[in-house]
Design a protein around this motif. Structure first.
Motif, PDB file in Angstrom:
ATOM      1  N   GLU A   4      33.818 100.732  87.056  1.00 34.16           N
ATOM      2  CA  GLU A   4      32.433 100.990  86.634  1.00 34.16           C
ATOM      3  C   GLU A   4      32.350 101.782  85.338  1.00 34.16           C
ATOM      4  O   GLU A   4      31.337 101.703  84.631  1.00 34.16           O
ATOM      5  CB  GLU A   4      31.690 101.755  87.737  1.00 34.16           C
ATOM      6  CG  GLU A   4      31.480 100.947  88.998  1.00 34.16           C
ATOM      7  CD  GLU A   4      30.586 101.659  89.995  1.00 34.16           C
ATOM      8  OE1 GLU A   4      29.411 101.260  90.119  1.00 34.16           O
ATOM      9  OE2 GLU A   4      31.061 102.611  90.640  1.00 34.16           O
ATOM     10  N   ASN A   5      33.384 102.546  85.018  1.00 36.17           N
ATOM     11  CA  ASN A   5      33.389 103.367  83.801  1.00 36.17           C
ATOM     12  C   ASN A   5      34.680 103.126  83.013  1.00 36.17           C
ATOM     13  O   ASN A   5      35.471 104.051  82.799  1.00 36.17           O
ATOM     14  CB  ASN A   5      33.281 104.852  84.176  1.00 36.17           C
ATOM     15  CG  ASN A   5      32.085 105.151  85.054  1.00 36.17           C
ATOM     16  OD1 ASN A   5      30.963 105.265  84.579  1.00 36.17           O
ATOM     17  ND2 ASN A   5      32.329 105.267  86.356  1.00 36.17           N
ATOM     18  N   PRO A   6      34.909 101.900  82.588  1.00 34.19           N
ATOM     19  CA  PRO A   6      36.192 101.579  81.932  1.00 34.19           C
ATOM     20  C   PRO A   6      36.442 102.354  80.643  1.00 34.19           C
ATOM     21  O   PRO A   6      37.593 102.687  80.347  1.00 34.19           O
ATOM     22  CB  PRO A   6      36.088 100.075  81.668  1.00 34.19           C
ATOM     23  CG  PRO A   6      34.629  99.753  81.735  1.00 34.19           C
ATOM     24  CD  PRO A   6      34.043 100.714  82.714  1.00 34.19           C
ATOM     25  N   LEU A   7      35.388 102.657  79.897  1.00 37.76           N
ATOM     26  CA  LEU A   7      35.574 103.399  78.651  1.00 37.76           C
ATOM     27  C   LEU A   7      36.060 104.817  78.946  1.00 37.76           C
ATOM     28  O   LEU A   7      37.022 105.298  78.323  1.00 37.76           O
ATOM     29  CB  LEU A   7      34.265 103.447  77.864  1.00 37.76           C
ATOM     30  CG  LEU A   7      34.305 104.190  76.513  1.00 37.76           C
ATOM     31  CD1 LEU A   7      35.353 103.579  75.594  1.00 37.76           C
ATOM     32  CD2 LEU A   7      32.927 104.159  75.854  1.00 37.76           C
ATOM     33  N   GLU A   8      35.428 105.470  79.913  1.00 39.24           N
ATOM     34  CA  GLU A   8      35.830 106.832  80.278  1.00 39.24           C
ATOM     35  C   GLU A   8      37.221 106.837  80.904  1.00 39.24           C
ATOM     36  O   GLU A   8      38.029 107.743  80.651  1.00 39.24           O
ATOM     37  CB  GLU A   8      34.816 107.446  81.247  1.00 39.24           C
ATOM     38  CG  GLU A   8      33.466 107.789  80.630  1.00 39.24           C
ATOM     39  CD  GLU A   8      32.600 106.554  80.365  1.00 39.24           C
ATOM     40  OE1 GLU A   8      32.926 105.470  80.901  1.00 39.24           O
ATOM     41  OE2 GLU A   8      31.610 106.679  79.621  1.00 39.24           O
ATOM     42  N   ARG A  48      42.903  98.358  76.099  1.00 36.44           N
ATOM     43  CA  ARG A  48      43.424  97.022  76.377  1.00 36.44           C
ATOM     44  C   ARG A  48      44.069  96.948  77.759  1.00 36.44           C
ATOM     45  O   ARG A  48      43.920  95.953  78.461  1.00 36.44           O
ATOM     46  CB  ARG A  48      44.428  96.574  75.312  1.00 36.44           C
ATOM     47  CG  ARG A  48      44.764  95.098  75.495  1.00 36.44           C
ATOM     48  CD  ARG A  48      45.372  94.482  74.280  1.00 36.44           C
ATOM     49  NE  ARG A  48      46.824  94.581  74.299  1.00 36.44           N
ATOM     50  CZ  ARG A  48      47.618  93.869  73.506  1.00 36.44           C
ATOM     51  NH1 ARG A  48      47.091  93.044  72.615  1.00 36.44           N
ATOM     52  NH2 ARG A  48      48.915  93.998  73.564  1.00 36.44           N
ATOM     53  N   THR A  49      44.763  97.999  78.142  1.00 36.76           N
ATOM     54  CA  THR A  49      45.413  97.939  79.444  1.00 36.76           C
ATOM     55  C   THR A  49      44.402  98.017  80.584  1.00 36.76           C
ATOM     56  O   THR A  49      44.587  97.406  81.634  1.00 36.76           O
ATOM     57  CB  THR A  49      46.501  99.025  79.580  1.00 36.76           C
ATOM     58  OG1 THR A  49      47.326  98.721  80.688  1.00 36.76           O
ATOM     59  CG2 THR A  49      45.926 100.402  79.735  1.00 36.76           C
ATOM     60  N   ILE A  50      43.299  98.738  80.389  1.00 33.14           N
ATOM     61  CA  ILE A  50      42.232  98.747  81.399  1.00 33.14           C
ATOM     62  C   ILE A  50      41.590  97.366  81.491  1.00 33.14           C
ATOM     63  O   ILE A  50      41.304  96.853  82.583  1.00 33.14           O
ATOM     64  CB  ILE A  50      41.161  99.804  81.067  1.00 33.14           C
ATOM     65  CG1 ILE A  50      41.748 101.220  81.128  1.00 33.14           C
ATOM     66  CG2 ILE A  50      39.967  99.678  82.005  1.00 33.14           C
ATOM     67  CD1 ILE A  50      42.179 101.681  82.491  1.00 33.14           C
ATOM     68  N   TYR A  51      41.400  96.722  80.355  1.00 30.83           N
ATOM     69  CA  TYR A  51      40.838  95.365  80.323  1.00 30.83           C
ATOM     70  C   TYR A  51      41.725  94.389  81.093  1.00 30.83           C
ATOM     71  O   TYR A  51      41.239  93.566  81.872  1.00 30.83           O
ATOM     72  CB  TYR A  51      40.696  94.915  78.872  1.00 30.83           C
ATOM     73  CG  TYR A  51      40.494  93.423  78.672  1.00 30.83           C
ATOM     74  CD1 TYR A  51      39.292  92.807  79.042  1.00 30.83           C
ATOM     75  CD2 TYR A  51      41.506  92.638  78.114  1.00 30.83           C
ATOM     76  CE1 TYR A  51      39.113  91.436  78.845  1.00 30.83           C
ATOM     77  CE2 TYR A  51      41.330  91.283  77.918  1.00 30.83           C
ATOM     78  CZ  TYR A  51      40.130  90.677  78.290  1.00 30.83           C
ATOM     79  OH  TYR A  51      39.959  89.315  78.105  1.00 30.83           O
ATOM     80  N   ALA A 105      30.519  95.138  75.901  1.00 29.05           N
ATOM     81  CA  ALA A 105      29.819  95.383  77.164  1.00 29.05           C
ATOM     82  C   ALA A 105      30.026  96.815  77.661  1.00 29.05           C
ATOM     83  O   ALA A 105      29.121  97.407  78.257  1.00 29.05           O
ATOM     84  CB  ALA A 105      30.292  94.391  78.226  1.00 29.05           C
ATOM     85  N   ILE A 106      31.206  97.390  77.408  1.00 30.61           N
ATOM     86  CA  ILE A 106      31.470  98.745  77.901  1.00 30.61           C
ATOM     87  C   ILE A 106      31.049  99.813  76.891  1.00 30.61           C
ATOM     88  O   ILE A 106      31.156 101.011  77.163  1.00 30.61           O
ATOM     89  CB  ILE A 106      32.957  98.930  78.265  1.00 30.61           C
ATOM     90  CG1 ILE A 106      33.837  98.927  77.011  1.00 30.61           C
ATOM     91  CG2 ILE A 106      33.411  97.880  79.267  1.00 30.61           C
ATOM     92  CD1 ILE A 106      35.280  99.323  77.279  1.00 30.61           C
ATOM     93  N   GLY A 107      30.575  99.377  75.724  1.00 29.11           N
ATOM     94  CA  GLY A 107      30.102 100.322  74.724  1.00 29.11           C
ATOM     95  C   GLY A 107      31.189 100.943  73.872  1.00 29.11           C
ATOM     96  O   GLY A 107      31.010 102.025  73.308  1.00 29.11           O
ATOM     97  N   ALA A 108      32.317 100.239  73.752  1.00 30.31           N
ATOM     98  CA  ALA A 108      33.434 100.773  72.953  1.00 30.31           C
ATOM     99  C   ALA A 108      33.236 100.478  71.471  1.00 30.31           C
ATOM    100  O   ALA A 108      32.605  99.512  71.102  1.00 30.31           O
ATOM    101  CB  ALA A 108      34.741 100.158  73.425  1.00 30.31           C
TER     102      ALA A 108
END
Length: 363
Positions: A257-261, A279-282, A360-363
């Protein structure tokens, strides 16, 4: 007489209310307070320096342990099964095959929840090589006995079309940041590892990731690594055990839910560029599928070890000896599939390109 009747009714209502309060106090749950005997206990948690185990850092740095009222000492880079055998580790993130091998040797370790299904494990070759097949005979960061102890490597090699035997290379047991630096400095021609160092090499141009899916013959992922637990801890601290599994599930939810954080937490943990962490979270939450999970699916474990037994020598005890979902079942976790369907799919549908996902995640 009416006053006496009314008084009796009031006393009766108070008795029921007080009984209800007493009953509630006797039933601590994962959502309630930690039992008095556990208030000062510090849970010892171990994990390896791999992106598959990013939930360990997230649970700590996103404040999840604090919100659940539990004290945890997170130890990165420790040998989890050995530490459990020595009575120094309560819970830990570890490879699935590692749990089974350790349990077979007498370690009090068992699978308490799932963690990562597969993917996000790579062969990296130096940018000076044109093809992965050029790696044969070259300096390769891989354990000399990998073909006998790591079925995941065996299927990666098959996907890449290269020999699984380390004897086909100038094999050296080097990985992680050391392997990344060695490739960058021209001292190594390739290595096999998880992130962040594979993506770091690929992104800075010193190396190239070789595309491999490394799925099982049935076309699915099995189980790469799990959330393990010490049986002594499970028995002596049942409420804390439930809270730790709940914390694990909440950390996985946080990542989705909070991939950027979550990427920022992982970048800080490993001392890497946030681009690498993103990239690794993606890869784990979208490109490879929803591979981070707490959901236990016995059929995945069966498929994993049916394959493992066909390619590496491994003694696999009956599943009931090393997998126990009872604490997970009582921990109050959300249903994983429902969580993904309701909270993740609408915002970050599977199949997104990396660029669209970043937007989409605001990065």
């Amino acid at each position: 007489m009416r006053r006496l009747t009314a008084l009796i009714l009031v006393i009766g209502m108070l008795a029921v209310a007080l009984a209800g309060c007493a009953s509630a106090d006797k039933k601590p749950t994962t959502e309630g307070t930690t039992p008095t005997e556990d208030m000062n206990y510090v849970v010892q948690l171990g994990y390896y320096g791999c992106d598959h185990m990013v939930a360990a850092a997230v649970a700590r740095d996103a404040g999840i342990y604090d919100k659940l009222g539990i004290k945890v000492n997170s130890v990165g880079g420790g040998n989890v099964p050995e530490a459990m055998a020595a009575g120094k580790m309560d819970v830990g993130y570890v490879g699935t095959e590692g749990v089974v091998r350790a349990e077979a040797k007498g370690s009090p370790i068992f699978v308490a929840a799932n963690n990562h299904l597969g993917g996000s494990f790579y062969i990296v070759i130096s940018s000076k090589l044109k093809d992965v097949k050029d790696l044969v005979g070259k300096r390769f960061g891989i354990a000399p006995d990998a073909d006998k102890n790591d079925s995941y490597w065996v299927r990666m090699a098959a996907d890449a079309g290269i020999p699984a035997s380390p004897a086909s290379y100038k094999a050296t047991a080097i990985g992680g940041s050391d392997a990344y630096i060695a490739v960058k400095n021209g001292q190594l021609d390739g290595f096999v590892d998880c992130d962040p160092w594979c993506s770091a090499s690929d992104l800075d141009g010193s190396g190239k990731i070789v595309p491999t899916e490394a799925k099982l013959p049935n076309g699915e992922y099995g189980s790469c690594c799990v959330y393990s637990m010490n049986r002594k801890f499970q028995k002596e601290h049942p409420e804390l055990a439930k809270k730790m599994i709940l914390a694990h599930s909440l950390a996985v939810q946080y990542i989705y839910e909070n991939p950027l954080e979550a990427a920022k937490i992982f970048a800080k943990e490993k001392g890497i560029d946030e681009k690498v962490a993103l990239r690794t979270i993606y890869m784990k939450t979208n490109k490879d599928g929803r591979t981070l999970t707490w959901k236990i699916e016995p059929e995945r474990f069966k498929a994993e070890f049916d394959y493992a037994k066909s390619v590496v020598p491994i003694d696999v005890p009956p599943i009931a000896e090393w997998l126990d979902s009872s604490t997970l079942d009582a921990a109050g976790t959300k249903d994983f599939d429902t969580f993904i369907k309701e909270n993740v799919d609408p915002k970050y549908p599977l199949g997104m390109t990396y660029e669209d996902w970043l937007k989409a995640i605001g990065a």
